[in-house]
Design an enzyme around this catalytic site. Structure first.
Site, PDB file in Angstrom:
ATOM      1  N   CYS A  82      39.727  46.650  48.621  1.00  0.00           N
ATOM      2  CA  CYS A  82      39.985  46.129  50.012  1.00  0.00           C
ATOM      3  C   CYS A  82      39.119  47.218  51.007  1.00  0.00           C
ATOM      4  O   CYS A  82      37.723  47.088  50.810  1.00  0.00           O
ATOM      5  CB  CYS A  82      41.306  46.300  50.493  1.00  0.00           C
ATOM      6  SG  CYS A  82      41.665  45.534  52.216  1.00  0.00           S
ATOM      7  N   HIS A 191      43.072  42.318  46.721  1.00  0.00           N
ATOM      8  CA  HIS A 191      44.076  43.437  46.131  1.00  0.00           C
ATOM      9  C   HIS A 191      44.229  43.148  44.629  1.00  0.00           C
ATOM     10  O   HIS A 191      45.560  42.242  44.311  1.00  0.00           O
ATOM     11  CB  HIS A 191      45.060  43.476  46.740  1.00  0.00           C
ATOM     12  CG  HIS A 191      45.031  44.308  48.129  1.00  0.00           C
ATOM     13  ND1 HIS A 191      45.179  45.703  48.376  1.00  0.00           N
ATOM     14  CD2 HIS A 191      44.935  43.755  49.416  1.00  0.00           C
ATOM     15  CE1 HIS A 191      44.960  45.920  49.544  1.00  0.00           C
ATOM     16  NE2 HIS A 191      44.604  44.871  50.147  1.00  0.00           N
ATOM     17  N   GLU A 193      45.914  44.836  42.478  1.00  0.00           N
ATOM     18  CA  GLU A 193      47.213  45.271  42.212  1.00  0.00           C
ATOM     19  C   GLU A 193      48.410  44.409  42.742  1.00  0.00           C
ATOM     20  O   GLU A 193      49.480  44.655  42.296  1.00  0.00           O
ATOM     21  CB  GLU A 193      47.378  46.864  42.466  1.00  0.00           C
ATOM     22  CG  GLU A 193      47.757  46.937  44.313  1.00  0.00           C
ATOM     23  CD  GLU A 193      46.375  46.710  45.134  1.00  0.00           C
ATOM     24  OE1 GLU A 193      46.329  47.064  46.279  1.00  0.00           O
ATOM     25  OE2 GLU A 193      45.577  46.345  44.443  1.00  0.00           O
TER      26      GLU A 193
END
Length: 210
Positions: A82, A191, A193
């Site tokens: 990001c 992202h 994750e």
């Protein structure tokens, strides 16, 4: 023995979700602001949420640009996520503030020219042929984005032996860089994750480079 990953804690980013995601794919994660630990780990993850200028101030406070440059000089893997990707470029222009980035790639982070902002939610990514980052990920897979700024032009000259592989995404009429693979330096605007199984696959692919 598990590969060690230093997750750089410089006050910009939800490091806990990244830590959990890395641990799920087998990493031994240390959340740290210590430059020595960040240089010596097998891998370095640079997170980032918020404004470009604030992230750069936080990075400089923990010698982040030097750490990133030192690792890359030794071809030691770095992953930016990001705003942690955005700060790798030359500059950012946000809220009329012009900020200097880490300068690993030429280019400027700027406001997206999209009808709807922020770009928040799931989106597909245009991936180049032969990508190691997206190996094992379906072509129509979606990743989770949250941002209003991005890199809208890739400016690095490509007349080199191993040009970077650049992935793109589009939101409400505007196209921007979604990911970059450049030797030991990988980065994503989205992202991983927070991107479910597809994101986990990407992190596993990165772990294989450590």
């Amino acid at each position: 023995m598990a590969k060690t990953v230093a997750l750089l804690d410089y006050g910009a980013g939800n490091v806990r979700s990244a830590q959990r995601a890395l641990e799920r794919v087998g990493a031994d994660v240390t959340v740290t602001a210590d430059p020595k630990e960040a240089v010596e780990a097998d891998g370095l993850l640079v997170p980032g949420v918020g404004a470009f200028d604030a992230c750069m101030r936080g990075l400089r406070a923990v010698q982040g640009p030097r750490v990133i440059g030192q690792r890359l000089a030794g071809e030691r893997p770095v992953l930016g996520i990001c705003v942690g990707m955005q700060v790798l470029f030359d500059a950012g222009v946000e809220h009329n503030i012009n900020s200097t980035g880490c300068g690993e790639w030429p280019g400027t982070v700027e406001k997206l020219q999209s009808a709807v902002l922020p770009h928040m939610g799931w989106n597909t990514v245009e991936v180049p042929v032969g990508s190691d980052m997206f190996a094992g990920v379906a072509e129509d897979e979606r990743f989770y984005f949250v941002h209003s700024y991005g890199v809208r032009r890739w400016e690095l000259e490509t007349e080199i032996t191993r040009p970077p592989q650049v992935s793109w995404a589009e939101h409400a009429g505007d196209r921007f860089v979604a990911a970059v693979e450049n030797g030991a330096l990988w980065a994503t605007q989205f992202h991983p994750e927070k991107s479910g199984d597809a994101g986990a696959q990407l992190l596993e692919n990165w772990m294989r480079t450590l």
